[in-house]
Write an enzyme that holds these catalytic residues in place. Structure first.
Site, short mmCIF file in Angstrom:
data_model
loop_
_atom_site.label_atom_id
_atom_site.label_comp_id
_atom_site.label_asym_id
_atom_site.label_seq_id
_atom_site.Cartn_x
_atom_site.Cartn_y
_atom_site.Cartn_z
N LYS A 34 0.84 -1.20 0.00
CA LYS A 34 0.00 0.00 0.00
C LYS A 34 0.88 1.25 0.00
O LYS A 34 0.63 2.20 -0.76
CB LYS A 34 -0.92 -0.02 1.22
CG LYS A 34 -1.95 1.08 1.26
CD LYS A 34 -2.80 0.99 2.53
CE LYS A 34 -3.69 -0.24 2.54
NZ LYS A 34 -4.58 -0.26 3.74
N THR A 118 -13.63 3.65 14.69
CA THR A 118 -14.85 3.46 15.47
C THR A 118 -14.50 2.69 16.74
O THR A 118 -13.83 1.66 16.69
CB THR A 118 -15.90 2.69 14.66
OG1 THR A 118 -16.11 3.38 13.42
CG2 THR A 118 -17.22 2.62 15.40
N GLU A 145 -17.81 4.01 1.38
CA GLU A 145 -16.74 3.31 0.70
C GLU A 145 -16.85 3.58 -0.80
O GLU A 145 -17.91 3.46 -1.39
CB GLU A 145 -16.86 1.80 0.97
CG GLU A 145 -15.55 1.08 0.84
CD GLU A 145 -15.64 -0.31 1.45
OE1 GLU A 145 -15.85 -1.26 0.70
OE2 GLU A 145 -15.52 -0.42 2.68
N LYS A 196 -21.60 7.85 16.54
CA LYS A 196 -21.13 6.98 15.46
C LYS A 196 -21.87 5.65 15.47
O LYS A 196 -22.35 5.18 14.42
CB LYS A 196 -19.62 6.75 15.62
CG LYS A 196 -19.01 5.76 14.65
CD LYS A 196 -19.03 6.27 13.22
CE LYS A 196 -18.24 5.35 12.30
NZ LYS A 196 -18.24 5.82 10.91
N ASN A 200 -24.72 4.48 12.52
CA ASN A 200 -24.54 3.31 11.66
C ASN A 200 -25.59 2.24 11.93
O ASN A 200 -26.02 1.54 11.01
CB ASN A 200 -23.13 2.74 11.83
CG ASN A 200 -22.12 3.45 10.94
OD1 ASN A 200 -22.49 4.26 10.09
ND2 ASN A 200 -20.85 3.14 11.11
N CYS A 252 -18.39 -1.68 8.37
CA CYS A 252 -18.90 -0.85 9.46
C CYS A 252 -20.22 -1.32 10.05
O CYS A 252 -20.31 -1.52 11.27
CB CYS A 252 -19.04 0.60 8.99
SG CYS A 252 -17.46 1.39 8.68
N LYS A 255 -20.39 -4.65 12.40
CA LYS A 255 -19.67 -4.58 13.69
C LYS A 255 -20.20 -3.47 14.58
O LYS A 255 -20.27 -3.62 15.81
CB LYS A 255 -18.16 -4.43 13.46
CG LYS A 255 -17.66 -3.09 13.00
CD LYS A 255 -16.16 -3.12 12.72
CE LYS A 255 -15.62 -1.75 12.34
NZ LYS A 255 -15.38 -0.88 13.49
N ASP A 256 -20.60 -2.35 13.97
CA ASP A 256 -21.07 -1.24 14.79
C ASP A 256 -22.42 -1.57 15.44
O ASP A 256 -22.67 -1.21 16.60
CB ASP A 256 -21.19 0.02 13.95
CG ASP A 256 -19.82 0.56 13.52
OD1 ASP A 256 -18.81 -0.11 13.83
OD2 ASP A 256 -19.77 1.61 12.89
#
Length: 385
Positions: A34, A118, A145, A196, A200, A252, A255-256
């Site tokens: 990367k 997060t 994304e 947050k 979500n 996101c 898991k959130d």
């Protein structure tokens, strides 16, 4: 300002590019491939604006794999590191954050830390208490994304989980680069962390709502699009996040929503667990519909979570594949995978060969497969021709 950005995924790289227009930014990521790509002004991510800015803009951006020697004279460290949800502990894995915060505090305790990852409600407060400091700050991101840099230039709002001069200074950093006029909210860190997770989880709930609407319509033989168009025309509901899918997925929302639900232990609730269960029910229903006519070969068209993305982490299609792979022959078309198989399933990236499948399963339709739409199973009602 000299700013360090740890983690060069969508959030970190977008922040690095945004802030390097008027500041010196050094990005740090352990992924050498990367770092090498970014050093060559090439994007490791599928995001048109990130690709364009790296290739064409004069950015004051340097990238490294190691932060050694950078802490003493830096003005701000931004942490955009992964925090995966641990199913056993029912808690985000904050080990990457913990490690970097400890390193920074050992080498320069006065260096302000801005967390963009997060995190669980209460994490920032706990870290401030651990290091007896007031310069660890949380500021959530709300980036899509594939359009992360665009959303960074046009933020829906700026939330700073802190109050005072440092908070205002950080807010101005982002306001100065915004091409719109976003509202800025200053609040305590725990409230910012909750914003947050609740935001979500609301989006996950909305996806689940329209998916359950679509399940009803499919079983009852009704036209989903007519119902959704009628429902969404109410301005209180709105015409967004309403295209049925195989379930919410990605990095996101799953898991959130789970982390928020875990935080509800000993707090009366019913919605949040239902959202998570609804997503499982939807994927199970889709799987049964795919197998209904007993196709001999099912072709999975793309593993990516959505159009314009190169990421298939936690994509809903994986649970569908898991449900059907022992009951039929499953092949996959996914051009981002160069190997001939993926977890024991055959990759067929010759599109014409792939189209010979008895049934093609596509979470989202695109122009490459509209010629075989008579054999496609999808719940995508707004991207059909």
């Amino acid at each position: 300002m000299k700013i360090l950005v740890f983690g060069l995924g969508y959030v970190g790289l977008s922040n690095a590019i945004l802030l390097s227009i008027d500041n010196q930014v050094i990005g740090i990521d352990v992924d050498k491939n990367k770092v090498d790509l970014i050093s060559k002004k090439q994007s490791p991510l599928e995001d048109k604006m990130i690709i364009s800015y790296l290739a064409n803009e004069d950015l004051n951006l340097e990238v490294r794999t190691n932060p050694e020697g950078l802490f003493a004279d830096s003005d701000l460290a931004i942490l955009a590191l992964p925090t995966n949800y641990d199913e056993d502990t029912k808690y985000f894995d904050t080990s990457f954050l913990d490690e970097v915060i400890e390193k920074i505090k050992k080498e320069n305790k006065n260096l302000p830390i801005l967390i963009k990852s997060t995190i669980p409600v209460g994490y920032t407060k706990a870290k401030r208490e651990e290091y007896q400091c007031d310069n660890i700050i949380f500021s959530p991101e709300f980036l899509r994304e594939g359009k992360a840099l665009e959303d960074s230039f046009y933020p829906s709002r700026i939330i700073i989980g802190h109050r005072g001069n440092l908070a205002e200074k950080i807010a101005r950093l982002y306001q100065n680069q915004a091409k719109n006029d976003p509202q800025v909210f200053f609040m305590d860190s725990t409230e910012a962390e909750a914003v947050k997770l609740f935001a979500n989880t609301y989006l996950a709930m909305r996806v689940s709502y329209f998916n359950e609407l679509d399940t009803f319509a499919e079983i009852k033989g009704l036209k989903t699009k007519d119902i959704i168009d009628g429902v969404s025309s109410d301005p209180r509901i709105g015409n967004y996040y309403n295209n049925p899918s195989f379930g919410y997925g990605g990095y996101c929302l799953p898991k959130d929503s789970k982390q928020l639900y875990a935080n509800y232990e000993n707090v009366p609730n019913s919605i949040f667990g239902a959202v998570i269960e609804s997503n499982k029910i939807r994927k199970d229903f889709v799987s049964k519909q795919i197998l209904k006519d007993k196709p001999k070969t099912v072709g999975i068209y793309r593993l990516v979570m959505k159009k314009g993305s190169d990421n298939f982490r936690k994509s809903a299609i994986f649970d569908v594949i898991s449900n059907i792979k022992d009951k039929t022959n499953v092949i996959i078309y996914e051009p981002t995978i160069k190997e001939s198989d993926f977890y024991g399933l055959k990759i067929v990236n010759d599109l014409e060969e792939f189209k010979k499948s008895d049934l093609i399963v596509a979470n989202r339709i695109d122009e490459k497969i509209v010629d075989v739409k008579n054999k496609i199973y999808t719940r995508d009602i707004y991207n059909k021709d």
